[in-house]
Design a protein around this motif. Structure first.
Motif: not given
Length: 190
Positions: A171-175, A180-190
């Motif tokens: 909603n326009g706000f950067v995560i 917020e590591h308990e709610h969001y997880e970033r998976n980076v694929m190479v």
């Protein structure tokens, strides 16, 4: 208001000015110094960037911000060619050069010339074109039941000489993935 306005200042106008306000109850004074500044253009404190990157098909603004008094007049060249305002090129009042719809032909050495009644100076930078960053796989709308997990994908192509960073927002706000590591997880694929 008690304003004093001066136009077309010269060095003779420099000095200490005094405002005197007086009525039946007394008199009060206030002093101010007026300094007249004049200098030829100089890029010593703010030279042009030596290397300017612009995305293919995109837009670039090359800044030209010399110190000068009075304000200088600006002109630009690419190599030995003098640039003028046109459909893709515009010289702004503040001296910046804007180029739109960047192509490989726009690469090269750009020089900004600044001149006033005190002198002139110039500064040069090199414009290089990069491949534009594009989203090749955009996130899709997802319907999930409360309490379930959801995964959204985003894949992009980019110029191999540059780093790529993905920024997600809600909603326009950067995560902030650290907070917020308990709610969001970033998976980076190479």
């Amino acid at each position: 208001k008690g304003e004093l306005r001066m136009q077309s200042l010269s060095f003779d106008d420099a000095g200490m000015y005094q405002c005197i306000a007086e009525n039946a109850h007394g008199i009060i004074y206030a002093n101010a110094e007026l300094k007249i500044v004049a200098s030829p253009p100089t890029f010593e404190l703010n030279p042009m960037k030596k290397k300017i990157l612009a995305a293919k098909g995109g837009r670039v603004i090359i800044e030209c911000k010399p110190k000068a008094a009075p304000k200088p007049k600006f002109s630009w060249s690419k190599g030995t060619e003098l640039l003028v305002n046109g459909s893709r090129i515009r010289i702004w009042d503040d001296g910046s050069l804007e180029i739109i719809n960047i192509t490989k032909l726009d690469e090269g050495r750009y020089t900004c010339f600044a001149e006033n009644n005190r002198g002139k100076a110039n500064s040069t930078g090199v414009l290089e074109m990069t491949e534009a960053t594009r989203i090749t796989l955009a996130p899709l709308n997802v319907d999930v039941t409360v309490g379930e997990n959801a995964t959204m994908q985003c894949i992009a192509s980019h110029d191999p000489t540059l780093d790529l960073t993905f920024i997600w927002s809600l909603n326009g706000f950067v995560i902030d993935f650290e907070k917020e590591h308990e709610h969001y997880e970033r998976n980076v694929m190479v």
